[in-house]
Write a protein that holds these residues in place. Structure first.
Motif, PDB file in Angstrom:
ATOM      1  N   UNK A  30       0.875  -1.118  -0.032  1.00 53.28           N
ATOM      2  CA  UNK A  30       0.083  -0.002  -0.152  1.00 53.28           C
ATOM      3  C   UNK A  30       0.994   1.232   0.193  1.00 53.28           C
ATOM      4  N   UNK A  31       2.117   1.154   0.573  1.00 54.99           N
ATOM      5  CA  UNK A  31       3.069   2.481   0.728  1.00 54.99           C
ATOM      6  C   UNK A  31       3.715   2.485  -0.684  1.00 54.99           C
ATOM      7  N   UNK A  32       3.533   1.792  -1.602  1.00 57.29           N
ATOM      8  CA  UNK A  32       4.004   1.962  -2.921  1.00 57.29           C
ATOM      9  C   UNK A  32       5.118   1.056  -3.101  1.00 57.29           C
ATOM     10  N   UNK A  33       5.696   0.622  -2.038  1.00 58.51           N
ATOM     11  CA  UNK A  33       7.192  -0.182  -2.224  1.00 58.51           C
ATOM     12  C   UNK A  33       6.831  -1.744  -2.985  1.00 58.51           C
ATOM     13  N   UNK A  34       7.682  -2.048  -3.763  1.00 58.85           N
ATOM     14  CA  UNK A  34       7.540  -3.480  -4.344  1.00 58.85           C
ATOM     15  C   UNK A  34       8.419  -4.459  -3.485  1.00 58.85           C
ATOM     16  N   UNK A  35       7.936  -5.661  -3.663  1.00 60.92           N
ATOM     17  CA  UNK A  35       8.545  -6.853  -3.134  1.00 60.92           C
ATOM     18  C   UNK A  35       8.720  -7.982  -4.093  1.00 60.92           C
ATOM     19  N   UNK A  36      10.033  -8.236  -4.510  1.00 58.02           N
ATOM     20  CA  UNK A  36      10.233  -9.044  -5.634  1.00 58.02           C
ATOM     21  C   UNK A  36      10.263 -10.288  -5.217  1.00 58.02           C
ATOM     22  N   UNK A  37       9.096 -11.329  -5.824  1.00 56.81           N
ATOM     23  CA  UNK A  37       8.949 -12.733  -5.352  1.00 56.81           C
ATOM     24  C   UNK A  37      10.541 -13.420  -5.475  1.00 56.81           C
ATOM     25  N   UNK A  38      10.220 -14.711  -5.059  1.00 59.95           N
ATOM     26  CA  UNK A  38      11.669 -15.665  -5.255  1.00 59.95           C
ATOM     27  C   UNK A  38      11.638 -15.957  -6.634  1.00 59.95           C
ATOM     28  N   UNK A  39      10.518 -15.941  -7.431  1.00 58.88           N
ATOM     29  CA  UNK A  39      10.556 -16.147  -8.762  1.00 58.88           C
ATOM     30  C   UNK A  39      11.172 -15.070  -9.434  1.00 58.88           C
ATOM     31  N   UNK A  40      10.904 -13.785  -8.973  1.00 62.11           N
ATOM     32  CA  UNK A  40      11.246 -12.760  -9.980  1.00 62.11           C
ATOM     33  C   UNK A  40      12.823 -12.665  -9.498  1.00 62.11           C
ATOM     34  N   UNK A  41      13.260 -12.701  -8.502  1.00 59.89           N
ATOM     35  CA  UNK A  41      14.700 -12.807  -7.792  1.00 59.89           C
ATOM     36  C   UNK A  41      15.491 -13.781  -8.910  1.00 59.89           C
ATOM     37  N   UNK A  42      14.752 -15.326  -8.938  1.00 62.64           N
ATOM     38  CA  UNK A  42      15.518 -15.946  -9.874  1.00 62.64           C
ATOM     39  C   UNK A  42      15.620 -15.624 -11.189  1.00 62.64           C
ATOM     40  N   UNK A  43      14.584 -14.834 -11.741  1.00 59.86           N
ATOM     41  CA  UNK A  43      14.530 -14.618 -13.315  1.00 59.86           C
ATOM     42  C   UNK A  43      15.736 -13.561 -13.347  1.00 59.86           C
ATOM     43  N   UNK A  44      15.987 -12.591 -12.313  1.00 60.02           N
ATOM     44  CA  UNK A  44      16.981 -11.512 -12.321  1.00 60.02           C
ATOM     45  C   UNK A  44      18.239 -12.230 -12.183  1.00 60.02           C
ATOM     46  N   UNK A  45      18.660 -12.887 -11.396  1.00 61.23           N
ATOM     47  CA  UNK A  45      19.924 -13.551 -11.041  1.00 61.23           C
ATOM     48  C   UNK A  45      20.221 -14.820 -11.700  1.00 61.23           C
ATOM     49  N   UNK A  46      19.369 -15.328 -12.352  1.00 60.02           N
ATOM     50  CA  UNK A  46      19.745 -16.398 -13.265  1.00 60.02           C
ATOM     51  C   UNK A  46      18.703 -16.765 -14.415  1.00 60.02           C
ATOM     52  N   UNK A  47      18.769 -15.606 -15.359  1.00 58.87           N
ATOM     53  CA  UNK A  47      17.677 -15.629 -16.531  1.00 58.87           C
ATOM     54  C   UNK A  47      17.651 -16.783 -17.374  1.00 58.87           C
TER      55      UNK A  47
END
Length: 283
Positions: A215-232
């Motif tokens: 609600x405060x506008x901050x985003x929390x990347x999911x574990x899947x999202x982190x994986x796509x970022x770190x190991x595309x």
């Protein structure tokens, strides 16, 4: 002939691990069907669903801090939730104390196993949460579900990792206990059936969980999202192993859970539904 709808308006659903990931979408889906939801998680802000505008018929979600490794915490949560809404119709057990399948893969070499340093303490902690915690949840909710006179339902969320020995993580408790949870559910079907309670398992494959916007506008990347970022490169490899050609969405799991929880599945108990795009047949 009844309408082909879940018809869950006014029902009350308990969801463990409901603050993020697949659990969060399960909560939202039940709210959209007009069911009230009590969700528990290790950390709860209390405003997880304040931005969700699709709740039907005044349905609301109430979050509580829950330690699935503590029987007293589980029993207290169940009784407080029952008191809040006056009933319990459906229980969804999906939280695991171990790291998720995708989190484990993201830390490993995709082509070779990751032999985790699993201590006796780690196995004990996981057993207390994933096995004894599930047993306690089933036991604590049984009287409330039995009071629903034949409509009570429990849905356990397992993982395809619990059924395939080729999972990248070896020696850790995750795969063993995810399989054990499905076995426990099947075993309980014989005991709970005469009480008018159904219990089934949903076994997900690779599911792409979304980023959470608070609600405060901050985003929390999911574990899947982190994986796509770190190991595309993982995404292409995973998709190549799925006969349907793509990973699944949390909504795919939520749809199966709502079906099993509702009267649409009134003659389904002791079943294990794989929602994995046939990934398990490839492995």
């Amino acid at each position: 002939m009844s309408r082909f709808t879940p018809q869950l308006t006014g029902a009350h659903v308990l969801v463990t691990g409901g603050s993020k990931g697949i659990g969060r979408v399960i909560v939202e889906t039940f709210l959209a069907e007009g069911a009230n939801v009590s969700y528990g998680a290790r950390t709860v802000r209390g405003d997880e669903f304040s931005l969700f505008k699709d709740a039907a018929d005044g349905a609301r979600a109430v979050g509580s801090v829950l330690d699935i490794g503590d029987p007293a915490s589980i029993k207290s949560w169940v009784e407080n939730a029952a008191k809040e809404f006056g009933r319990i119709d459906i229980v969804v057990a999906m939280v695991s104390s171990s790291s998720s399948q995708l989190e484990t893969i993201s830390k490993s070499s995709i082509a070779s196993p990751l032999f985790t340093e699993a201590s006796p303490e780690a196995w004990t902690k996981s057993f207390q949460a994933d096995i004894l915690g599930l047993w306690t949840l089933i036991d604590a909710t049984t009287p409330h579900l039995e009071a629903r006179s034949g409509t009570g339902s429990i849905v356990v969320i397992s993982s395809v990792a619990g059924f395939e020995a080729k999972h990248p993580s070896a020696r850790g408790p995750y795969t063993t206990f995810k399989r054990a949870q499905a076995t426990m559910a099947k075993d309980h079907a014989r005991v709970l059936g005469p009480k008018g309670i159904r219990i089934n398992t949903v076994t997900p494959g690779g599911i792409e969980t979304p980023t959470i916007v608070h609600p405060d506008g901050t985003e929390e990347l999911s574990s899947f999202g982190k994986m796509k970022r770190d190991k595309p490169e993982f995404m292409d490899i995973l998709k190549s192993q799925v006969p349907l050609g793509d990973v699944g969405e949390p909504q795919d799991i939520a749809n199966a859970v709502v079906y099993l929880g509702s009267r649409l599945a009134k003659y389904v108990t002791g079943a294990n539904i794989f929602v994995d795009g046939a990934l398990s047949t490839f492995l």
